[in-house]
Write an enzyme that holds these catalytic residues in place. Structure first.
Site, mmCIF file in Angstrom:
data_model
loop_
_atom_site.group_PDB
_atom_site.id
_atom_site.type_symbol
_atom_site.label_atom_id
_atom_site.label_comp_id
_atom_site.label_asym_id
_atom_site.label_seq_id
_atom_site.Cartn_x
_atom_site.Cartn_y
_atom_site.Cartn_z
ATOM 1 N N ALA A 318 0.843 -1.199 0.000
ATOM 2 C CA ALA A 318 0.000 0.000 0.000
ATOM 3 C C ALA A 318 0.875 1.244 0.000
ATOM 4 O O ALA A 318 1.949 1.258 0.624
ATOM 5 C CB ALA A 318 -0.909 -0.004 1.217
ATOM 6 N N PRO A 319 0.477 2.305 -0.693
ATOM 7 C CA PRO A 319 1.251 3.539 -0.683
ATOM 8 C C PRO A 319 1.249 4.176 0.693
ATOM 9 O O PRO A 319 0.327 3.968 1.487
ATOM 10 C CB PRO A 319 0.540 4.425 -1.715
ATOM 11 C CG PRO A 319 -0.856 3.882 -1.785
ATOM 12 C CD PRO A 319 -0.740 2.416 -1.523
ATOM 13 N N GLY A 320 2.288 4.953 0.974
ATOM 14 C CA GLY A 320 2.375 5.639 2.259
ATOM 15 C C GLY A 320 3.606 5.210 3.034
ATOM 16 O O GLY A 320 4.369 4.335 2.610
ATOM 17 N N VAL A 321 3.801 5.839 4.176
ATOM 18 C CA VAL A 321 4.935 5.530 5.039
ATOM 19 C C VAL A 321 4.763 4.131 5.619
ATOM 20 O O VAL A 321 3.682 3.770 6.088
ATOM 21 C CB VAL A 321 5.045 6.567 6.191
ATOM 22 C CG1 VAL A 321 6.217 6.238 7.112
ATOM 23 C CG2 VAL A 321 5.176 7.979 5.620
ATOM 24 N N ARG A 322 5.810 3.324 5.571
ATOM 25 C CA ARG A 322 5.739 1.969 6.118
ATOM 26 C C ARG A 322 5.463 2.027 7.616
ATOM 27 O O ARG A 322 6.060 2.807 8.355
ATOM 28 C CB ARG A 322 7.045 1.210 5.859
ATOM 29 C CG ARG A 322 7.314 0.915 4.386
ATOM 30 C CD ARG A 322 6.329 -0.112 3.853
ATOM 31 N NE ARG A 322 6.704 -0.596 2.522
ATOM 32 C CZ ARG A 322 6.228 -0.123 1.381
ATOM 33 N NH1 ARG A 322 5.361 0.893 1.407
ATOM 34 N NH2 ARG A 322 6.595 -0.635 0.228
ATOM 35 N N LYS A 339 -3.957 -5.812 6.418
ATOM 36 C CA LYS A 339 -2.979 -5.407 7.429
ATOM 37 C C LYS A 339 -2.541 -6.626 8.236
ATOM 38 O O LYS A 339 -3.385 -7.352 8.774
ATOM 39 C CB LYS A 339 -3.588 -4.342 8.354
ATOM 40 C CG LYS A 339 -4.166 -3.149 7.603
ATOM 41 C CD LYS A 339 -4.836 -2.150 8.522
ATOM 42 C CE LYS A 339 -3.822 -1.296 9.241
ATOM 43 N NZ LYS A 339 -4.462 -0.131 9.914
ATOM 44 N N ASP A 374 -14.033 0.618 10.087
ATOM 45 C CA ASP A 374 -14.362 -0.715 10.570
ATOM 46 C C ASP A 374 -13.342 -1.706 10.008
ATOM 47 O O ASP A 374 -12.773 -1.499 8.926
ATOM 48 C CB ASP A 374 -15.772 -1.095 10.111
ATOM 49 C CG ASP A 374 -16.333 -2.304 10.862
ATOM 50 O OD1 ASP A 374 -15.738 -2.707 11.885
ATOM 51 O OD2 ASP A 374 -17.362 -2.826 10.425
#
Length: 571
Positions: A318-322, A339, A374
């Site tokens: 997923a994009p974004g900070v790990r 997740k 959720d």
């Protein structure tokens, strides 16, 4: 052996357990009206949590019945379970909640057997219902036509929805709602003699509100219709607004909300009715929104495997900070993130795996006030290796080898959560216009405040832990550090004892494990000076320990703070 094997008896016991669960679910749900009428706000929250916990409690109970009633060697002879499934199908065919009964059966099977034994022969991986239903009944709705005026139409509606507490000012409410309808609909609609309203007969209850849900329609067009009702203690029932915008109605049924209490003897009918007025919603989300979250999970899983089978999409990071605790991957073209908990956390994190699991499960049972996504928890997902980008699979195997296993051409995910995919707020702000930055930071502050009003403190409030939905709402989605607001000790930073204290790299005061110093938030939350100043102007009170202490005092006094899932018009 198969002739004497007790398939019918096992199937009947499973269905008896389902009937017991449905009866207890219905009792909790039917109590919603009285709780609303008597303004029992804390009991509403307790009932919502109890209804969620009820499912696992009843599954465990039926598991016990089966072990008490049948010898282990008989009960756990998995090769005979297709007979149980066939006997169960015959039992549920006449029912009006048969799709939920299938999911219940799956839950019982999984409580007895390893996930390695899951198959469509023993379980309902694919539903048997659509092809076996002979007919659909008409939805439980009421139809209204203006009979000359919108005002008379509204009066007819409220006459059919009485409460044991009177409306406080029905004439005023009707006049105000008529005006709102004329403002939000095209001019010709309210004059069209063919205009009609269709409302679902049962009232929907959630938190401190009751909702009439349906649609406005003419022969050529339709609009969703939601009328929220409030109980103003000492002033009666109030019709608070009329909502016809599809995006706003969608937000009311959002994945960030607690589940509605509504009596639906035929769940598929109501879900189909909602799907007609909210075509952008997946049926999994609609089932979940009315409390059937386990069946929502079944529908989600079926949609996932259908997507994998019918597209070339592959899993990517997923994009974004790990994350420092979770690793997050997603499936191109499928609006969900997956997740998993890493085997090793960043040294700055003091939580352990069990604590993280508890935090994520907590989110299921608290009031999410439209500000927490959720989640659905899954065990033993199996996907083809070819469905993973090589870099994604390599990273997952590296950071979570106890959770992600490679078994030949199959990837086994032993434990994960799914959430709706959103744009991380930090990435959104990098690409946003000045107006979008203002709107997003305003909503970011409101999200923090509304979570606090629901007695939730996010803990790690960094921008990367919030996302922006397709409707532009800011939502929190990283739960490994959340706590109840009342568990936090908000403090002012003590004044320095000596001038040298301010020059020291270490604090001159003691810090307890639950201490939080809001004065430290600005540089922690915002590296961008402009955003820091803007947020201070919009929500500067969040930097004051006394603001948080005031909220804590309100919550400890037993008050449930209003958080509305829609934009309220000025009176």
């Amino acid at each position: 052996m198969s002739q004497s094997w007790p398939a019918a008896e096992i199937a009947r016991m499973i269905l008896d357990g389902f009937d017991d669960y449905r009866e207890h679910f219905r009792r909790i749900t039917l109590g919603a009206r009285e709780r609303f009428e008597q303004a029992l706000w804390q009991q509403i929250q307790q009932a919502a949590a109890a209804r969620i916990n009820l499912y696992e409690e009843k599954v465990a109970q039926v598991n016990g019945w089966l072990h008490d009633g049948f010898a282990e060697a008989v009960l756990l002879d998995v090769e005979q379970w297709p007979l149980v499934k066939n006997a169960y199908i015959r039992l549920i065919d006449p029912r009006l909640d048969d799709e939920l009964a299938e999911t219940w059966y799956n839950s019982i099977f999984c409580s007895l057997f390893s996930h390695d034994l899951i198959s469509d022969g023993c379980m309902f991986i694919h539903t048997t219902r659509p092809s076996m239903r002979g007919h659909e009944r008409a939805a439980q709705t009421r139809i209204y036509q203006p009979d000359g005026s919108v005002r008379s139409l509204l009066r007819s509606i409220f006459a059919d929805y009485p409460f044991n507490v009177p409306y406080g000012d029905l004439d005023g409410d009707v006049a105000r709602l008529e005006q709102q309808l004329r403002e939000c609909l095209p001019d010709w609609v309210c004059k069209d003699p063919a205009l009609a309203v269709e409302l679902f007969s049962p009232v929907l209850y959630r938190n401190k509100g009751a909702y009439l849900v349906g649609r406005l329609y003419t022969p050529d067009e339709q609009w969703p219709l939601v009328i929220p009702l409030l109980h103003r203690e000492g002033h009666g029932i109030e019709a608070d607004a009329v909502i016809t915008d599809e995006a706003e109605v969608s937000i009311i049924f959002s994945f960030t909300r607690s589940y509605f209490m509504v009596d639906v003897p035929v769940p598929a009918e109501f879900v189909n009715f909602l799907k007609r007025i909210l075509p952008g919603k997946h049926i999994a989300e609609l089932y979940t929104s009315i409390g059937f979250y386990k069946h929502g999970k079944s529908e989600f899983y079926r949609a996932l495997i259908n997507h994998l089978a019918s597209t070339e999409d592959r899993f990517v990071m997923a994009p974004g900070v790990r994350g420092m605790v979770m690793s997050v991957f997603t499936l191109t073209g499928f609006n969900t993130v997956f997740k998993i908990i890493k085997d090793r956390f960043s040294p700055s994190k003091t939580v352990d795996r069990a604590t993280v699991i508890d935090k994520y499960r907590l989110v299921k049972s608290v009031d999410r006030v439209g500000r927490m996504a959720d989640t659905q928890e899954f065990a033993d997902f199996r996907f083809p290796k070819a469905k993973f980008e090589a870099q994604c699979l390599a990273e997952l195997l590296e950071v979570a080898p106890s959770t992600v296993k490679l078994e030949g051409d199959t990837v086994l995910i032993r434990h994960c959560w799914t959430e709706r995919r959103m744009t991380p707020l930090n990435l959104y702000l990098e690409q946003a216009s000045e107006a979008q930055v203002l709107e997003a930071l305003e909503d970011y502050g409101l999200a923090i405040k509304q979570l606090a009003a629901a007695n939730i403190f996010p803990g790690d409030m960094l921008l990367k832990n919030f996302g922006v939905t397709r409707h532009g709402r800011v939502v929190f989605y990283d739960y490994d550090e959340i706590s109840f607001l009342t568990e936090v000790n908000f403090r002012h930073i003590p004044p320095p004892r000596y001038p040298e204290d301010e020059m020291s790299g270490e604090p001159w005061y003691s810090i307890g494990p639950h201490d939080v110093f809001p004065e430290e938030f600005p540089p922690f939350l915002f590296a961008d000076i402009g955003q820091r100043r803007l947020f201070s102007r919009l929500h500067g009170e969040l930097y004051d320990a006394d603001y948080w202490k005031g909220l804590q005092a309100t919550i400890r006094d037993g008050k449930v703070i209003d958080v509305f899932p829609y934009r309220r018009k000025a009176r």
